[in-house]
Design an enzyme around this catalytic site. Structure first.
Site, PDB file in Angstrom:
ATOM      1  N   GLU A 163       0.890  -1.168   0.000  1.00  0.00           N
ATOM      2  CA  GLU A 163       0.000   0.000   0.000  1.00  0.00           C
ATOM      3  C   GLU A 163       0.918   1.204   0.000  1.00  0.00           C
ATOM      4  O   GLU A 163       1.605   1.457   0.993  1.00  0.00           O
ATOM      5  CB  GLU A 163      -0.868   0.007   1.263  1.00  0.00           C
ATOM      6  CG  GLU A 163      -1.748  -1.208   1.435  1.00  0.00           C
ATOM      7  CD  GLU A 163      -2.882  -1.249   0.440  1.00  0.00           C
ATOM      8  OE1 GLU A 163      -3.239  -0.188  -0.086  1.00  0.00           O
ATOM      9  OE2 GLU A 163      -3.390  -2.339   0.169  1.00  0.00           O
TER      10      GLU A 163
ATOM     11  N   CYS B  35      -3.086   8.649   3.385  1.00  0.00           N
ATOM     12  CA  CYS B  35      -2.783   8.089   2.068  1.00  0.00           C
ATOM     13  C   CYS B  35      -3.944   8.305   1.106  1.00  0.00           C
ATOM     14  O   CYS B  35      -3.768   8.309  -0.104  1.00  0.00           O
ATOM     15  CB  CYS B  35      -2.459   6.614   2.189  1.00  0.00           C
ATOM     16  SG  CYS B  35      -3.744   5.702   3.051  1.00  0.00           S
TER      17      CYS B  35
END
Ligand code: NAP
Length: 525
Positions: free
Chosen positions: A256, A295
């Site tokens: 990720e 994020c």
């Protein structure tokens, strides 16, 4: 001062190496120190694999679901203490800290329920049996069983609670022991959560290990049954997934990483519509929540040419009302970024984007005075709203993630095709959002953007007041994205388990397969 220790091979281990000091990013006062290594990583991995793995695999999904649910209750019971630590070590406002800690407890609770609903099974049946030849006897059935290795989890600095527990929830439910490592700079919350887990004796020994500081040669001990799940920057991801032993042993890796998430405003939304208000609120939240260190935060704001002025005015006015300072103070709406290095990186990123964009709010990100902080102290960055000079030729805005309270307005024609083309230049993202009440536009955007994203958020006027924004990762939905975002996928209820399970196709005589793997969960344990 507190020393953060590792919990490995069934005990606490204090490192003997050079200590790294963790600070309060608002005041720069030390809050803890971490001394890493030396640790016998071979022994740590073996202990987790055997003690933890065997104990977890002896349980059913339902029983593991109960453990995961108990972890959720534990985190929730210590919510206030953890919030205080997140404020002290993460630069979080109380709201930011709740987002992280409640996110951890909520994801654990959701996966606890997934497990409890699976009930008394130790393996999962994947799909229907298929007849393989003309004979009705010869059939094939896919099943999924826990891998017999460890899950190494390496997490980013921005979500010490959620990052640790969203990964642990899924792995533990799947029956795979975890060795988790928080980012060092904000490790205080994760370290306290680990202490709570150990004290509460909820998990079998070896099910959860905790690494403070560096991981030494840990990755060189991984083998084919093990998995590595990483959240952080693309550079670190590239280095970790390319490690010799990780490649040679075909260790399963999930990444990720960065993402240039976009929010696209449809031209049908009038300035006084609820859909427009939702768009402004979501951009504002993503710029300021956790000082933009999410994020999933909106980095690129696509606005039809004739609406740019209105959006610029409305966002600037709202940003001007955000109070910056020590997040321990109630009136403060945005705290500092997490570290000095982070502050430097964000400032440098703003300068880079300004080569092709004008700053329409926040200048270069300097903060003249932060509320409740001695002058010159703290890693503060002002929210900065930029606007591209030429939306067609700009490149940096589509390639450089500035991990702070920074977003860039990208003017576009208002046509779905043009918006899709611009968003796709980000090279693959975690999430993007589209705001419109025009179903045709939403449809074109959804199908155009889907190949480039792990998740999309369609914000329409009637949804206002009913939805969390695109920046919230939910356990029911997958998290991850192609390309720049790392190519990974986590969560998504049952889907998240697949990473920790081995799917095996079994071909044989139909009555035997039915007896072994029939879709009757209660008999299959
Ligand atoms: P980072 O510098 O890449 O660090 C991430 C983690 O990797 C930390 O735990 C770090 O530990 C560890 N690490 C660094 N070098 C390592 C090595 N040689 N071996 C093993 N571990 C190593 O990233 P970050 O600054 O913490 O996080 C910011 C980035 O994460 C942003 O780009 C953001 O987009 C991304 N992010 C993505 C997601 C997502 O879900 N996609 C979520 C959050 C953040 P130390 O702290 O001890 O160095």
């Amino acid at each position: 001062m507190k020393t953060i220790r590792s919990y490995v091979a069934g005990g606490w281990a204090e490192g003997a190496g050079k200590a790294q000091t963790l600070v309060n990013p608002a005041t720069e006062e030390p809050v803890a120190e971490v001394a890493a290594g030396p640790v016998d990583w071979g022994r740590v991995v073996a202990h987790a694999r055997t003690r933890g793995g065997e104990a977890l695999r002896a349980l059913t999904f339902g029983e593991r679901g109960q453990l995961v649910k108990a972890l959720s209750k534990l985190i929730h019971a210590h919510r206030d203490e953890l919030i205080a630590l997140a404020i002290a070590n993460g630069g979080n406002t109380r709201g930011d800290a709740k987002f992280d800690i409640d996110g951890a407890a909520g994801t654990l609770a959701a996966y606890g329920e997934v497990g409890i609903n699976l009930g008394k099974v130790k393996f999962l049946v994947d799909g229907e049996a298929a007849q393989l030849t003309r004979s009705v006897r010869f059939v094939g059935q896919h099943i999924a069983v826990p891998r017999q290795g460890v899950a190494v989890h390496i997490n980013a600095f921005n979500f010490p609670a959620w990052g640790m527990m969203e990964k642990a929830a899924v792995a533990l439910l799947a029956g795979v022991p975890v060795i988790t490592k928080p980012a060092t700079s904000t490790a205080l919350v994760a370290a306290r959560m680990m202490e709570l887990v150990v004290e509460a004796k909820i998990l079998p020994e070896g099910a959860l290990s905790f690494v403070a500081g560096g991981v030494g040669d840990l990755l060189s001990h991984l083998e084919g049954q093990d998995v590595l799940a990483f959240t952080g920057s693309s550079d670190t991801a590239q280095m970790l997934r390319g490690q010799k032993d990780v490649v040679a042993q075909s260790v399963r890796v999930n990444v990720e990483a960065d993402s240039l998430n976009a929010a696209v405003l449809g031209r049908d939304l009038a300035r006084d519509s609820e859909g427009y208000a939702l768009f402004v609120a979501d951009v504002l939240r993503d710029m300021t929540q956790k000082a933009g260190q999410k994020c999933t935060a909106i980095r690129r704001v696509l606005v039809p040419d004739d609406m740019v002025e209105a959006v610029r005015e409305d966002l600037s006015e709202r940003l001007g009302a955000v109070k910056i300072g020590d997040p321990a103070r109630e009136e403060v709406g945005m705290g500092p970024v997490a570290t000095k290095k982070q502050q430097e990186d964000v400032r440098a990123g703003i300068a880079r984007l300004r080569e092709e964009a004008d700053s329409v709010f926040g200048g270069d990100g300097s903060v003249a005075e932060a509320i409740g902080v001695p002058k010159g102290k703290g890693f503060f960055v002002s929210p900065v709203l930029l606007q591209l000079r030429d939306g067609k030729t700009a490149t940096r805005v589509h390639a450089h993630e500035v991990f702070g309270p920074v977003s860039t307005i990208i003017p576009y024609s208002g046509e779905a095709k043009d918006a899709v083309d611009l968003v796709a230049r980000g090279g693959g993202g975690l999430v993007s959002s589209v705001y419109s009440d025009d179903r045709r536009f939403l449809g074109e955007m959804a199908f155009g953007l889907a190949p480039h994203h792990g998740r999309l958020f369609l914000g329409s006027s009637k949804l206002a007041g009913h939805a969390v924004g695109p920046g919230t990762v939910l356990p029911q939905l997958v998290h991850g994205g192609p390309g720049r975002a790392g190519g990974g996928e986590e969560l998504g209820s049952l889907r998240g388990l697949a990473f920790y399970l081995q799917r095996t196709a079994i071909a044989g005589d139909k009555p035997i397969l039915e007896a072994l793997f029939g879709n009757k969960p209660d008999d299959a344990a």
